[in-house]
Scaffold this active site. Structure first.
Site, short mmCIF file in Angstrom:
data_model
loop_
_atom_site.label_atom_id
_atom_site.label_comp_id
_atom_site.label_asym_id
_atom_site.label_seq_id
_atom_site.Cartn_x
_atom_site.Cartn_y
_atom_site.Cartn_z
N ILE A 118 0.85 -1.18 0.00
CA ILE A 118 0.00 0.00 0.00
C ILE A 118 0.89 1.23 0.00
O ILE A 118 1.50 1.57 1.03
CB ILE A 118 -0.94 0.00 1.21
N ASP A 142 8.04 0.19 3.35
CA ASP A 142 8.28 -0.14 1.96
C ASP A 142 9.77 -0.15 1.65
O ASP A 142 10.27 -1.02 0.91
CB ASP A 142 7.55 0.82 1.02
N ARG A 143 10.52 0.77 2.26
CA ARG A 143 11.97 0.80 2.10
C ARG A 143 12.60 -0.41 2.79
O ARG A 143 13.55 -1.01 2.29
CB ARG A 143 12.55 2.10 2.63
N SER A 151 6.27 8.27 -6.13
CA SER A 151 5.88 9.64 -5.79
C SER A 151 7.05 10.40 -5.19
O SER A 151 7.24 11.59 -5.44
CB SER A 151 4.71 9.63 -4.80
#
Length: 212
Positions: free
Chosen positions: A6, A75-76, A93
């Site tokens: 997400i 996410d990283r 983004s």
């Protein structure tokens, strides 16, 4: 089993080798018979996923990353766990850059994404509300405003990454990753990096379930 990353803008799904992207306002409930294993950097989009799928499991607690970095996004973390060695560039983004060495996260930094750069220039002056020229040459000084803007955006990103990479291999992912990868000989584009990290977290989840 379905993985879901997400992100800030969209939800990125992975199932049986296939990747697809969905808007948080248009999530299709086509995998109701499977658990959805997810990570999230967007609480609002997370709630929208949970409203559509009853059986969702957060993989966040099952990651392990050796790092001194405070507040690194999940996410990283997933991308770093999925690589182990090299410089990871996730160009979405925002553009995140992280350096991994023998399983240790040495640190990283964040740049605006290509679209965000365009918004920044537009806010400076209406005359700079120009689409980027992705074919601009970086070895020739620009001779018009569009080229000048594009040169400044793309070259600043490329030079920053090049300075950080030195001789390390570079792994690009994210929506603009394939475009940026073409400026680096020692690079690859892999849009499954985050999901590879999620796979490792999933394996930790399974081990925990078996012990419990």
């Amino acid at each position: 089993m379905v993985f879901c990353d997400i992100g800030n803008t969209n939800l990125h799904f992975f199932h049986e080798g296939r990747i697809w992207h969905e808007s948080p306002d248009r999530i299709t409930p086509k995998y109701q018979d499977m658990p959805i294993f997810y990570i999230s950097v967007n609480p609002k989009s997370k709630q929208k996923l949970l409203a559509v799928y009853e059986h969702c499991i957060d993989l966040g607690p099952y990651f392990s990353l050796n790092t001194a970095y405070s507040g690194i996004g999940i996410d990283r973390v997933a991308a770093c766990v999925g690589i182990g060695n090299g410089l990871i560039v996730d160009a979405g983004s925002a553009i995140t850059v992280d350096i991994m060495q023998k399983g240790v996260h040495l640190g990283g930094y964040i740049l605006p994404g290509l679209g965000m750069y365009q918004n920044l220039y537009k806010n400076i002056s209406p005359t700079l509300a120009i689409d980027l020229d992705l074919s601009v040459q970086l070895d020739v000084l620009p001779q018009n405003t569009r080229s000048a803007l594009s040169f400044g955006v793309i070259n600043s990103i490329v030079l920053m990454i090049r300075d950080s990479a030195k001789e390390k291999r570079i792994i690009f992912t994210g929506g603009d990753g394939k475009f940026l990868s073409k400026f680096f000989q020692q690079s690859i584009f892999d849009d499954t990096i985050v999901f590879k990290g999620m796979q490792r977290a999933y394996e930790n989840y399974i081990k925990g379930q078996s012990r419990g």
